[in-house]
Design an enzyme around this catalytic site. Structure first.
Site, short mmCIF file in Angstrom:
data_model
loop_
_atom_site.label_atom_id
_atom_site.label_comp_id
_atom_site.label_asym_id
_atom_site.label_seq_id
_atom_site.Cartn_x
_atom_site.Cartn_y
_atom_site.Cartn_z
N TYR A 132 39.16 -1.51 109.43
CA TYR A 132 40.88 -1.70 109.44
C TYR A 132 41.90 -1.53 108.83
O TYR A 132 43.26 -0.91 108.79
CB TYR A 132 40.81 -2.60 110.86
CG TYR A 132 41.73 -2.59 111.45
CD1 TYR A 132 42.47 -1.85 113.03
CD2 TYR A 132 42.49 -4.10 111.93
CE1 TYR A 132 42.50 -2.10 113.82
CE2 TYR A 132 44.23 -4.19 112.87
CZ TYR A 132 44.22 -3.13 113.75
OH TYR A 132 45.03 -2.76 114.86
N ASN B 210 38.37 12.14 123.18
CA ASN B 210 37.99 11.41 122.34
C ASN B 210 39.39 11.94 121.43
O ASN B 210 39.75 13.13 121.12
CB ASN B 210 36.48 11.86 122.13
CG ASN B 210 36.19 10.63 120.73
OD1 ASN B 210 37.39 9.83 119.79
ND2 ASN B 210 35.50 10.13 120.61
N ILE C 181 49.00 -9.67 119.47
CA ILE C 181 49.40 -9.62 120.62
C ILE C 181 48.17 -10.17 121.64
O ILE C 181 47.08 -9.00 121.63
CB ILE C 181 49.64 -7.72 121.27
CG1 ILE C 181 50.76 -7.19 119.55
CG2 ILE C 181 50.56 -7.22 122.20
CD1 ILE C 181 51.53 -8.33 119.80
N ASN D 108 48.85 5.53 119.30
CA ASN D 108 48.51 4.20 119.28
C ASN D 108 47.55 3.85 120.10
O ASN D 108 46.72 3.03 119.25
CB ASN D 108 48.95 3.64 120.83
CG ASN D 108 48.93 2.79 121.30
OD1 ASN D 108 48.93 1.63 121.06
ND2 ASN D 108 47.59 2.56 122.33
N LYS E 137 45.08 1.10 108.78
CA LYS E 137 46.49 1.19 109.25
C LYS E 137 47.20 1.20 108.33
O LYS E 137 49.12 1.02 108.57
CB LYS E 137 46.73 -0.56 110.16
CG LYS E 137 46.02 -0.58 110.83
CD LYS E 137 46.87 0.59 112.20
CE LYS E 137 45.63 0.24 113.68
NZ LYS E 137 46.49 0.99 114.58
N GLY F 128 45.53 6.25 124.33
CA GLY F 128 45.42 5.45 123.60
C GLY F 128 45.89 4.38 125.41
O GLY F 128 46.45 3.24 125.47
N ALA G 128 42.91 -0.64 106.23
CA ALA G 128 42.93 0.15 105.24
C ALA G 128 43.47 1.53 106.33
O ALA G 128 44.15 2.67 106.03
CB ALA G 128 41.47 1.12 104.45
N ARG H 142 45.05 1.26 128.67
CA ARG H 142 44.97 -0.54 128.25
C ARG H 142 46.31 -0.50 127.90
O ARG H 142 46.61 -0.56 126.81
CB ARG H 142 43.23 -0.80 128.04
CG ARG H 142 42.21 -0.64 129.06
CD ARG H 142 41.23 -1.07 128.72
NE ARG H 142 40.64 -0.63 127.91
CZ ARG H 142 39.84 -0.48 126.32
NH1 ARG H 142 40.45 -1.69 126.22
NH2 ARG H 142 39.52 -0.15 125.80
P1 NAP Z 1 43.62 -1.93 123.28
O1 NAP Z 1 43.34 -2.73 124.27
O2 NAP Z 1 41.41 -2.29 123.06
O3 NAP Z 1 43.60 -0.09 123.67
C1 NAP Z 1 42.73 0.36 123.81
C2 NAP Z 1 43.36 1.78 124.00
O4 NAP Z 1 43.15 3.26 123.25
C3 NAP Z 1 42.56 2.37 125.11
O5 NAP Z 1 43.43 2.93 126.21
C4 NAP Z 1 41.40 2.89 124.60
O6 NAP Z 1 40.64 3.94 125.79
C5 NAP Z 1 42.44 3.80 123.96
N1 NAP Z 1 41.19 4.64 122.68
C6 NAP Z 1 39.71 3.74 122.39
N2 NAP Z 1 39.52 4.70 121.34
C7 NAP Z 1 39.68 5.74 121.28
C8 NAP Z 1 39.34 7.72 121.54
N3 NAP Z 1 38.24 7.49 120.36
N4 NAP Z 1 40.18 8.54 121.74
C9 NAP Z 1 40.72 7.82 122.48
N5 NAP Z 1 41.39 7.26 123.31
C10 NAP Z 1 40.70 5.50 122.71
O7 NAP Z 1 44.02 -2.08 122.40
P2 NAP Z 1 45.26 -2.69 121.56
O8 NAP Z 1 45.28 -3.98 121.69
O9 NAP Z 1 46.19 -2.51 123.34
O10 NAP Z 1 46.14 -2.13 120.90
C11 NAP Z 1 46.55 -0.30 121.09
C12 NAP Z 1 47.11 -0.32 119.18
O11 NAP Z 1 47.93 -1.33 118.31
C13 NAP Z 1 45.70 -0.28 118.38
O12 NAP Z 1 46.11 1.22 117.04
C14 NAP Z 1 45.77 -1.25 117.95
O13 NAP Z 1 45.36 -1.15 116.29
C15 NAP Z 1 47.78 -1.48 117.32
N6 NAP Z 1 47.13 -2.83 117.23
C16 NAP Z 1 46.92 -3.92 118.17
C17 NAP Z 1 47.13 -5.25 117.96
C18 NAP Z 1 46.80 -6.30 118.67
O14 NAP Z 1 47.05 -7.59 118.37
N7 NAP Z 1 45.97 -6.30 120.62
C19 NAP Z 1 48.34 -5.40 117.12
C20 NAP Z 1 48.15 -4.94 116.26
C21 NAP Z 1 47.70 -3.20 116.26
P3 NAP Z 1 39.87 3.22 126.75
O15 NAP Z 1 40.23 2.26 127.38
O16 NAP Z 1 39.06 4.40 127.48
O17 NAP Z 1 38.39 2.81 125.10
#
Ligand code: NAP
Length: 243
Positions: free
Chosen positions: A152, A60, A185, A87, A156, A9, A154, A12
């Site tokens: 979500y 994927n 974040i 990630n 995490k 991932g 479950a 972004r």
């Molecule tokens: P994000 O901006 O939505 O980015 C998600 C990333 O995961 C993107 O690169 C996306 O690819 C990729 N992805 C999603 N589904 C996928 C799949 N089936 N196969 C391959 N790649 C996939 O998310 P983020 O906020 O950076 O979060 C990153 C991680 O941190 C996640 O695990 C999230 O649960 C965790 N997290 C985030 C927060 C927060 O506040 N943001 C808080 C706690 C934990 P595409 O661009 O191609 O869609």
């Protein structure tokens, strides 16, 4: 010898920040994404600006065989897999009573099974190398729970159990496995939250600021590095004091 990190991932948000930070630390970077090629290309350029090599794969994470192939190609190309950052993640929020089977399954398959496929695949190489660091992205929601996010939470919480078990299993081969649990974040994932929800969450953060992707990337870099050589099986909350 050069070092290699795989980041899932990476197109972004937090994943992109992790790719750039590890590139600054001298790692060649292999990352995947789901569909967002334009954003993936931006990450690629940013990594290459750091003077290391980068490869991006549209893959994927829910597909086990493709995950194994990604790791194999990384090892064949760069000769070593030193770090894995699990990630990639999604949300499909909804109240428990109304949550559809597919929304539960999609989140578990992406966030938890996807991380497992990658973990299993890299372990094979890291065990032969007798070193490695694996960092799994959990969430404060996996520790505390959150209304509207049973799927979500479950996934995490599952990441935490998986991290601790893998840490015990792989320690004898000098492979460390840790988890980072971000609070709130600033990424696309949280940009969709309504303003009143954001304000409510902000009020619960003692440091009075929503975190930046780089805050998480810095923590990942620590777990990747030798500075954390004596730490395994841990979950570090990076949440501005929220928990
Ligand atoms: P994000 O901006 O939505 O980015 C998600 C990333 O995961 C993107 O690169 C996306 O690819 C990729 N992805 C999603 N589904 C996928 C799949 N089936 N196969 C391959 N790649 C996939 O998310 P983020 O906020 O950076 O979060 C990153 C991680 O941190 C996640 O695990 C999230 O649960 C965790 N997290 C985030 C927060 C927060 O506040 N943001 C808080 C706690 C934990 P595409 O661009 O191609 O869609």
């Amino acid at each position: 010898m050069s070092k290699t990190a795989i980041v899932t991932g990476g197109s972004r948000g937090i994943g992109r920040a992790v790719c750039i930070r590890l590139a600054k630390d001298g790692y060649n970077i292999v990352f995947n994404y789901n569909s967002n090629e334009e954003q993936a290309n931006i990450t690629l350029e940013e990594i290459e600006k750091q003077g290391v090599q980068a490869r991006a794969f549209r893959l994927n994470i829910k597909e086990s065989e493709n995950c194994a192939e990604l790791v194999k190609q990384t090892a064949d190309t760069f000769g070593t897999v030193d770090v894995l950052v699990n990630n990639a993640g999604i949300t499909r929020d909804g109240l428990l009573m109304r949550m559809k089977d597919e929304d539960f399954a999609d989140v578990i398959d992406t966030n938890l099974s996807g991380a497992f496929y990658m973990l299993r695949a890299v372990s094979k190489y890291m065990m032969k190398q007798r070193h490695g660091s694996i960092i799994n992205m959990s969430s404060i929601v996996g520790v505390n729970g959150n209304a509207g996010q049973v799927n979500y939470a479950a996934s995490k919480a599952g990441i935490i159990g998986m991290t601790k078990s893998a840490a015990r299993e792989l320690a004898a081969r000098n492979i460390r496995v840790n988890a980072v649990a971000p609070g709130m974040i600033e990424t696309d994932m949280t940009a969709v939250l309504p303003e009143n929800v954001r304000e409510q969450m902000l009020a619960q953060i003692p440091l009075k600021e929503i975190g930046k992707p780089e805050d998480i990337a810095n923590t990942v870099a620590f777990f990747a590095s030798e500075d954390s050589r004596y730490i395994t099986g841990q979950v570090l909350l990076v949440d501005g004091g929220m928990s």
